[in-house]
Design a protein around this motif. Structure first.
Motif, PDB file in Angstrom:
ATOM      1  N   ALA A 493       0.824  -1.212   0.000  1.00 60.19           N
ATOM      2  CA  ALA A 493       0.000   0.000   0.000  1.00 60.19           C
ATOM      3  C   ALA A 493       0.859   1.263   0.000  1.00 60.19           C
ATOM      4  CB  ALA A 493      -0.934  -0.010   1.205  1.00 60.19           C
ATOM      5  N   GLU A 494       2.037   1.206   0.624  1.00 52.51           N
ATOM      6  CA  GLU A 494       2.920   2.381   0.673  1.00 52.51           C
ATOM      7  C   GLU A 494       3.475   2.750  -0.699  1.00 52.51           C
ATOM      8  OE1 GLU A 494       6.002   1.818   3.497  1.00 52.51           O
ATOM      9  OE2 GLU A 494       4.632   1.353   5.150  1.00 52.51           O
ATOM     10  N   MET A 495       3.494   1.820  -1.633  1.00 54.76           N
ATOM     11  CA  MET A 495       4.045   2.123  -2.960  1.00 54.76           C
ATOM     12  C   MET A 495       3.187   3.105  -3.740  1.00 54.76           C
ATOM     13  SD  MET A 495       5.425  -1.632  -4.128  1.00 54.76           S
ATOM     14  CE  MET A 495       6.696  -2.472  -3.185  1.00 54.76           C
ATOM     15  N   GLU A 496       1.907   3.196  -3.363  1.00 53.49           N
ATOM     16  CA  GLU A 496       1.007   4.199  -3.933  1.00 53.49           C
ATOM     17  C   GLU A 496       0.910   4.094  -5.458  1.00 53.49           C
ATOM     18  OE1 GLU A 496       2.319   7.945  -2.530  1.00 53.49           O
ATOM     19  OE2 GLU A 496       1.718   7.567  -0.445  1.00 53.49           O
ATOM     20  N   GLN A 497       0.821   2.867  -5.946  1.00 52.94           N
ATOM     21  CA  GLN A 497       0.605   2.638  -7.370  1.00 52.94           C
ATOM     22  C   GLN A 497      -0.539   1.648  -7.533  1.00 52.94           C
ATOM     23  OE1 GLN A 497       3.766   2.046 -10.102  1.00 52.94           O
ATOM     24  NE2 GLN A 497       5.255   3.284  -8.951  1.00 52.94           N
ATOM     25  N   GLU A 498      -1.199   1.746  -8.668  1.00 56.24           N
ATOM     26  CA  GLU A 498      -2.371   0.915  -8.903  1.00 56.24           C
ATOM     27  C   GLU A 498      -2.010  -0.507  -9.304  1.00 56.24           C
ATOM     28  OE1 GLU A 498      -4.866   2.869 -11.698  1.00 56.24           O
ATOM     29  OE2 GLU A 498      -5.167   4.654 -10.451  1.00 56.24           O
ATOM     30  N   VAL A 499      -0.815  -0.721  -9.816  1.00 52.32           N
ATOM     31  CA  VAL A 499      -0.358  -2.048 -10.227  1.00 52.32           C
ATOM     32  C   VAL A 499       0.967  -2.324  -9.530  1.00 52.32           C
ATOM     33  CG1 VAL A 499       0.346  -3.532 -12.142  1.00 52.32           C
ATOM     34  CG2 VAL A 499      -1.519  -1.883 -12.458  1.00 52.32           C
ATOM     35  N   VAL A 500       1.051  -3.441  -8.822  1.00 55.30           N
ATOM     36  CA  VAL A 500       2.273  -3.835  -8.110  1.00 55.30           C
ATOM     37  C   VAL A 500       2.589  -5.272  -8.481  1.00 55.30           C
ATOM     38  CG1 VAL A 500       3.373  -4.169  -5.873  1.00 55.30           C
ATOM     39  CG2 VAL A 500       1.780  -2.267  -6.201  1.00 55.30           C
ATOM     40  N   SER A 501       3.822  -5.512  -8.910  1.00 52.48           N
ATOM     41  CA  SER A 501       4.289  -6.857  -9.234  1.00 52.48           C
ATOM     42  C   SER A 501       5.067  -7.410  -8.050  1.00 52.48           C
ATOM     43  CB  SER A 501       5.185  -6.839 -10.477  1.00 52.48           C
ATOM     44  OG  SER A 501       4.510  -6.273 -11.577  1.00 52.48           O
ATOM     45  N   VAL A 502       4.741  -8.625  -7.631  1.00 53.01           N
ATOM     46  CA  VAL A 502       5.424  -9.267  -6.515  1.00 53.01           C
ATOM     47  C   VAL A 502       6.081 -10.542  -7.025  1.00 53.01           C
ATOM     48  CG1 VAL A 502       3.990  -8.298  -4.705  1.00 53.01           C
ATOM     49  CG2 VAL A 502       3.260 -10.380  -5.852  1.00 53.01           C
ATOM     50  N   LEU A 503       7.315 -10.792  -6.559  1.00 55.86           N
ATOM     51  CA  LEU A 503       8.114 -11.893  -7.057  1.00 55.86           C
ATOM     52  C   LEU A 503       8.511 -12.795  -5.896  1.00 55.86           C
ATOM     53  CD1 LEU A 503      10.494  -9.789  -9.341  1.00 55.86           C
ATOM     54  CD2 LEU A 503       8.216 -10.654  -9.866  1.00 55.86           C
ATOM     55  N   PRO A 504       7.887 -13.954  -5.742  1.00 54.80           N
ATOM     56  CA  PRO A 504       8.281 -14.876  -4.674  1.00 54.80           C
ATOM     57  C   PRO A 504       9.565 -15.612  -5.043  1.00 54.80           C
ATOM     58  CG  PRO A 504       6.503 -15.829  -5.953  1.00 54.80           C
ATOM     59  CD  PRO A 504       6.714 -14.444  -6.494  1.00 54.80           C
ATOM     60  N   CYS A 505      10.292 -16.044  -3.998  1.00 54.70           N
ATOM     61  CA  CYS A 505      11.547 -16.756  -4.221  1.00 54.70           C
ATOM     62  C   CYS A 505      11.430 -18.240  -3.926  1.00 54.70           C
ATOM     63  CB  CYS A 505      12.671 -16.142  -3.391  1.00 54.70           C
ATOM     64  SG  CYS A 505      12.388 -16.224  -1.612  1.00 54.70           S
ATOM     65  N   ASN A 506      10.287 -18.688  -3.429  1.00 49.78           N
ATOM     66  CA  ASN A 506      10.058 -20.104  -3.165  1.00 49.78           C
ATOM     67  C   ASN A 506       8.553 -20.350  -3.138  1.00 49.78           C
ATOM     68  OD1 ASN A 506       9.234 -19.259  -0.479  1.00 49.78           O
ATOM     69  ND2 ASN A 506      11.421 -19.211   0.038  1.00 49.78           N
TER      70      ASN A 506
END
Length: 645
Positions: A493-506
């Motif tokens: 939520a702090e990124m303040e953008q409508e689209v956020v990409s998340v990258l898991p490592c496992n």
């Protein structure tokens, strides 16, 4: 009786003998009268001059002063009753009269008078503090841009205005949710402010505000603050720089924050004993203005934004008091105008920096006092620039927060407790070309300026050695450690953008992030969970997803673009994990002549012989391949990855 006896002794003996015989014979009255007439001198003879012999005897047998007074008192009492004053009966002993205790007169004490709860007009209640919190939120929002502009020249701190507003928004929401009964309890409100500031602290100014609130809450032990207690709370602020700021801060940055606090305390130390809240607040406000200007002059025209935030908070105190007492207000407007006039951008001789190369690392976790002090000592020995604070319970255990700005995050990570806390690393400030400018390019559909923006990316990694590389690419990095729960939804939520990409490592991280898709959508955020499975895949996909895009792109189009980038990056890399049981002949055959680069992410404590055998296998399979060794330091196995054209 051969010797001459004193006359006083003879008289006493004779009277005693006659009185004794009279008791037995029944003639006590006549005998006593005759003895009185014969031996006692008449009233007229008392004035006659005594003979020399009698004077000599009186001088020899003169009683002591106390005895003389006692004899005189007894004689008067006997004369009133007709007695001879001689030993004719035994006087009963009376118990001594009890002495009445003396009560001291209560002197009027100014301090105790001010501490009286009856003086409602001289008290700061929970209701006053809640109104001040609301006023501070409005002031920080109005001064956000000016405070951020002050940090444009700083190589070590940034976004003070945004960080202060973000921290205080959390405080304002918490205080606003308190029940009405909190209006009568100042300690309750201050405790809520301290807890909310710690939970929402962002940036170095957030830690400073948290430390100030914690000290104020600790010193308050009553439901309201009188002027004496308010003065004590304000004076305690002099402990904040030493308690929460590491020494490197004062070495690399001008000590204008501590200078402002010292100036305010020096002014408050000159207060008379009999004071008022208005005097305390007005003097603190004026001294903070003087300290802010003098600090900027000593720092070649660059003011300290953190000190400016404290000046605005004091101005909000003055404004709140004025409104509560129906007085003329104007402290806030004056302070805001002063902040705007001191923005370094108005000084043409100063040039803004182009880029900041250091990363911001934040750690939140649980630690006792001894471990926290040990961590502080280690950071001081390594010359780390940052701040740290926390709140502990009666056992010395509580929530802690550490914020450092460093170019080598792995060194700091190795000092942190390995079984608790979330480690978050943010990228450096954007380059100057990414700052919004007066561009002539506009979007035809929205008539707004077009500028390059960096998409929001949250990357997981279990390798401390990759934290710096991922953050320098522009991603917010979360260090994934086994058994430590992570709360990343507030970070998203702090990124303040409508689209956020998340990258898991496992796979475990992928399952956790998949559960956040719906909660993020409820907040208006489209969450894209990339199908990454190890640290090397996270590194390659992060490189692709952090490429800048146009600000005119719509969220659905950006979501589709990021998804395509992620799959294309995964298609160009193949990864394996190796250990002592790995058949290196098969590894050599897996490399083709079209492969251009190989990466080896070395785990913690890995055998150098295995690394050598992996390099040999890659060289045999593709003689011209470039091999990159990365000291990852992850607790798992060593990873290898091959990039093809």
């Amino acid at each position: 009786m051969g010797e001459e006896q004193p006359l006083a002794d003879l008289f006493s003996f004779a009277d005693f003998a006659r009185a004794s015989r009279a008791k037995h014979s029944g003639e006590v009255g006549n005998s006593f009268s005759s003895s009185k007439q014969e031996y006692l001198p008449s009233q007229s003879e008392k004035t006659k001059k005594d003979s020399p012999a009698q004077s000599e005897k009186k001088a020899k047998t003169a009683p002591r002063p106390r005895q003389r007074e006692k004899t005189k008192k007894n004689t008067n009492s006997y004369e009133t009753t007709g007695s001879t004053g001689l030993l004719d009966f035994e006087v009963p002993s009376l118990p001594p009269k009890a002495a009445k205790p003396k009560t001291k007169r209560n002197r009027e004490n100014v301090a105790s008078a001010l501490e009286s709860t009856e003086r409602v007009d001289l008290l700061v209640t929970g209701r006053n503090i809640r109104r001040w919190v609301k006023m501070c939120a409005q002031v920080l929002q109005a001064g956000q841009r000016a405070l951020d502009a002050m940090d444009r020249l700083s190589e070590l701190d940034s976004d003070t205005g945004s960080n202060a507003l973000f921290t205080w928004d959390k405080v304002a929401l918490t205080v606003a949710s308190l029940p009405v009964s909190a209006d009568r309890d100042a300690k309750w409100v201050l405790e809520a402010i301290a807890d909310a500031a710690l939970a929402g602290a962002r940036g170095m100014i957030g830690i400073v505000l948290c430390e100030l609130a914690d000290i104020a809450a600790g010193l308050t032990d009553s439901a309201a603050l009188n002027p004496v207690q308010l003065l004590k709370v304000l004076r305690s602020s002099r402990e904040v720089p030493n308690r929460c700021l590491l020494p490197a801060v004062e070495t690399l940055d001008p000590p204008t924050l501590s200078g402002l606090i010292e100036e305010v305390n020096a002014e408050l130390d000159t207060q008379p004993k009999q004071m008022s809240i208005e005097d305390i607040l007005s003097r603190a406000w004026l001294s903070s203005q003087v300290a802010l200007v003098e600090g900027a002059e000593e720092n070649h025209g660059r003011p300290d934004a953190r000190a400016a935030v404290l000046m605005l908070l004091i101005a909000a105190m003055v404004e709140t008091y004025a409104l509560e007492n129906h007085q003329e207000a104007g402290a806030v407007n004056t302070s805001l105008q002063m902040i705007r006039d001191m923005v370094p951008a108005s000084n043409q001789r100063l040039e803004a920096v182009s880029r900041l190369n250091s990363l911001v690392l934040t750690w939140r976790g649980q630690a006792d006092n001894s471990r926290f002090e040990q961590l502080r000592t280690q950071l001081e020995e390594n010359g780390v620039y940052g701040a740290m604070t926390g709140r502990a319970d009666m056992l010395g255990i509580g929530s802690r927060i550490l914020l450092v700005r460093t170019r080598h995050p792995r060194r700091v990570i190795e000092l942190l407790p390995d079984k608790t806390g979330m480690i978050l690393t943010r990228p450096p400030l954007p380059v100057a070309s990414e700052i919004p400018t007066s561009s002539n390019l506009v979007s035809l559909d929205s008539s707004r300026a077009i500028r390059p923006v960096r998409p929001a990316v949250l990357a997981y990694t279990s390798s401390p050695g990759l934290v710096g590389d991922l953050a320098n690419l522009g991603a917010v990095v979360v260090l994934s450690r086994q058994g430590i729960p992570l709360e990343v939804l507030p970070v998203i939520a702090e990124m303040e953008q409508e689209v956020v990409s998340v990258l898991p490592c496992n796979q475990l991280a992928a399952a956790e992030l998949a559960n956040l898709v719906r909660p993020a959508k409820d907040k208006g955020i489209e969450l894209l969970v990339a199908p990454t499975q190890d640290d090397l895949q996270v590194l390659e996909v992060t490189r692709a997803l952090t490429q800048v895009v146009s600000s005119a792109i719509e969220p659905p189009e950006l979501l589709q673009l990021q998804r395509s980038r992620a799959f294309d990056a995964l298609a160009t890399q193949r990864t394996w994990s190796v250990d002592t049981k790995t058949p290196f002949e098969l590894l050599s055959s897996a490399v083709t002549p079209t492969d251009v680069q190989a990466r080896i992410l070395i785990g913690s404590g890995e055998d150098p012989d295995i690394i050598s055998r992996v390099q040999t296998a890659f060289s045999q399979g593709s003689p011209g391949i470039r091999i990159e060794l990365i000291s990852g330091g992850q607790s798992g196995a060593t990873l290898v990855g091959v990039l093809s054209q």
